[in-house]
Design a protein around this motif. Structure first.
Motif, mmCIF file in Angstrom:
data_model
loop_
_atom_site.group_PDB
_atom_site.id
_atom_site.type_symbol
_atom_site.label_atom_id
_atom_site.label_comp_id
_atom_site.label_asym_id
_atom_site.label_seq_id
_atom_site.Cartn_x
_atom_site.Cartn_y
_atom_site.Cartn_z
ATOM 1 N N ALA A 112 46.906 46.315 -44.131
ATOM 2 C CA ALA A 112 46.971 46.261 -42.667
ATOM 3 C C ALA A 112 48.192 47.029 -42.151
ATOM 4 O O ALA A 112 48.117 47.710 -41.122
ATOM 5 C CB ALA A 112 47.011 44.816 -42.186
ATOM 6 N N LEU A 113 49.309 46.929 -42.864
ATOM 7 C CA LEU A 113 50.513 47.673 -42.473
ATOM 8 C C LEU A 113 50.270 49.177 -42.550
ATOM 9 O O LEU A 113 50.633 49.926 -41.639
ATOM 10 C CB LEU A 113 51.679 47.304 -43.387
ATOM 11 N N ALA A 114 49.652 49.620 -43.635
ATOM 12 C CA ALA A 114 49.385 51.049 -43.799
ATOM 13 C C ALA A 114 48.485 51.567 -42.678
ATOM 14 O O ALA A 114 48.721 52.642 -42.113
ATOM 15 C CB ALA A 114 48.744 51.304 -45.162
ATOM 16 N N LYS A 115 47.463 50.797 -42.350
ATOM 17 C CA LYS A 115 46.549 51.211 -41.285
ATOM 18 C C LYS A 115 47.237 51.203 -39.925
ATOM 19 O O LYS A 115 46.946 52.051 -39.070
ATOM 20 C CB LYS A 115 45.325 50.294 -41.282
ATOM 21 N N GLU A 116 48.155 50.274 -39.749
ATOM 22 C CA GLU A 116 48.887 50.220 -38.476
ATOM 23 C C GLU A 116 49.769 51.456 -38.302
ATOM 24 O O GLU A 116 49.827 52.040 -37.215
ATOM 25 C CB GLU A 116 49.743 48.959 -38.425
ATOM 26 N N TYR A 117 50.447 51.861 -39.373
ATOM 27 C CA TYR A 117 51.258 53.083 -39.290
ATOM 28 C C TYR A 117 50.381 54.279 -38.934
ATOM 29 O O TYR A 117 50.742 55.113 -38.094
ATOM 30 C CB TYR A 117 51.979 53.339 -40.617
ATOM 31 N N LYS A 118 49.232 54.379 -39.581
ATOM 32 C CA LYS A 118 48.331 55.501 -39.310
ATOM 33 C C LYS A 118 47.894 55.504 -37.854
ATOM 34 O O LYS A 118 47.829 56.556 -37.208
ATOM 35 C CB LYS A 118 47.111 55.433 -40.219
ATOM 36 N N SER A 119 47.596 54.316 -37.324
ATOM 37 C CA SER A 119 47.137 54.223 -35.935
ATOM 38 C C SER A 119 48.233 54.632 -34.955
ATOM 39 O O SER A 119 47.944 55.085 -33.839
ATOM 40 C CB SER A 119 46.669 52.797 -35.628
ATOM 41 N N ARG A 120 49.497 54.495 -35.378
ATOM 42 C CA ARG A 120 50.633 54.883 -34.540
ATOM 43 C C ARG A 120 51.021 56.343 -34.739
ATOM 44 O O ARG A 120 51.961 56.832 -34.106
ATOM 45 C CB ARG A 120 51.830 53.993 -34.860
ATOM 46 N N GLY A 121 50.325 57.019 -35.636
ATOM 47 C CA GLY A 121 50.614 58.420 -35.873
ATOM 48 C C GLY A 121 51.736 58.679 -36.854
ATOM 49 O O GLY A 121 52.232 59.805 -36.958
ATOM 50 N N VAL A 122 52.146 57.643 -37.591
ATOM 51 C CA VAL A 122 53.184 57.805 -38.604
ATOM 52 C C VAL A 122 52.498 58.221 -39.905
ATOM 53 O O VAL A 122 51.617 57.511 -40.391
ATOM 54 C CB VAL A 122 53.970 56.495 -38.820
ATOM 55 N N PRO A 123 52.872 59.353 -40.504
ATOM 56 C CA PRO A 123 52.205 59.810 -41.731
ATOM 57 C C PRO A 123 52.474 58.884 -42.905
ATOM 58 O O PRO A 123 53.580 58.363 -43.063
ATOM 59 C CB PRO A 123 52.790 61.202 -41.958
ATOM 60 N N VAL A 124 51.442 58.677 -43.725
ATOM 61 C CA VAL A 124 51.506 57.749 -44.847
ATOM 62 C C VAL A 124 51.213 58.490 -46.152
ATOM 63 O O VAL A 124 50.265 59.272 -46.229
ATOM 64 C CB VAL A 124 50.498 56.589 -44.663
ATOM 65 N N ALA A 125 52.029 58.216 -47.177
ATOM 66 C CA ALA A 125 51.825 58.787 -48.506
ATOM 67 C C ALA A 125 51.762 57.664 -49.534
ATOM 68 O O ALA A 125 52.056 56.498 -49.242
ATOM 69 C CB ALA A 125 52.950 59.762 -48.857
ATOM 70 N N ILE A 126 51.360 58.032 -50.745
ATOM 71 C CA ILE A 126 51.308 57.112 -51.870
ATOM 72 C C ILE A 126 52.184 57.663 -52.991
ATOM 73 O O ILE A 126 52.208 58.869 -53.239
ATOM 74 C CB ILE A 126 49.855 56.943 -52.360
#
Length: 234
Positions: A112-126
């Protein structure tokens, strides 16, 4: 959640986020453990792998775990062939067990945290020590194959040294195009926490989340690790 190390960011300062996979996005650890003693107990290997050992070395690349256990128990480094054969057999045994038990489930609060960052436009990596093919299979099995673009997935095979070396998190920051000091990392294992922290990121230990699925062996290992964090910067 608990921040590890002195570096903290306000949410408004976060320009990139990096997630570990095994034990962070996916609840793989209880499913990964049984294949370790089943492999180690085979006469050709002769390595003991307790649940405490497993959680103590969580996040370390598989070959490095085998090397560490061999040195601890046999007093010498294993041959490259020994390590290669052990890892191959461990993966084979795990796949047999997983075929019966099914793939690891997502850890809902972290996803849920990862999806929230994405929804805010914050890029996510692994940034993961997991074997690439297995990680991709697991993400696809639970519908998370599109959570992170493939080019922003960094595996230990992509860098010269795996966790706890900071290389994998530095590479994740490079791919994000964000300075590490403006990145927030989410991890569960001690080696991953050390890797992200030494890379200069704000580092979050997800195992302290209220709904995190933590067995007793993990809690015990965690307390011991916290008491011995000589790597932690002042």
């Amino acid at each position: 959640m608990v921040t590890v190390g002195p570096h903290c960011l306000d949410d408004s300062e976060v320009r990139g986020v990096v997630f570990d996979v095994d034990g962070t996005l996916l609840d793989t650890m209880p499913l990964f453990y049984p294949s370790w003693p089943k492999t180690g107990d085979q006469p050709r290997f002769g390595l003991r792998v307790s649940e405490e050992d497993f959680y103590r070395l969580a996040g370390v690349p598989l070959p490095d775990i085998v090397h560490s256990l061999h040195v601890e128990q046999k007093g010498c480094a294993p041959s490259p062939e020994f390590v290669k054969d052990f890892v191959a057999e461990k993966v084979r045994v795990h796949k047999e067990l997983e075929a019966v038990k099914g793939p690891p489930p997502p850890i809902a609060g972290v996803v849920a945290l990862a999806k929230e960052y994405k929804s805010r436009g914050v890029p996510v990596a692994i940034a993961t020590s997991g074997i690439k093919d297995i990680v991709l299979e697991h993400l696809h099995a639970v519908g998370l194959q599109d959570l992170v673009p493939r080019e922003l997935m960094v595996f230990s095979s992509d860098v010269a040294k795996g966790k706890p070396d900071p290389a994998i998190y530095l590479e994740a920051a490079r791919r994000l195009g964000v300075e590490p000091r403006f990145c927030r990392a989410y991890e569960d294992g001690e080696s991953g926490l050390q890797s992200a922290c030494l890379a200069g990121m704000e580092t979050i230990d997800v195992t302290f989340m209220q709904d995190y699925p933590a067995p007793e062996a993990l809690r015990k290992a965690k307390m011991e690790q916290i008491s011995r964090r000589e790597w932690l910067p002042a």
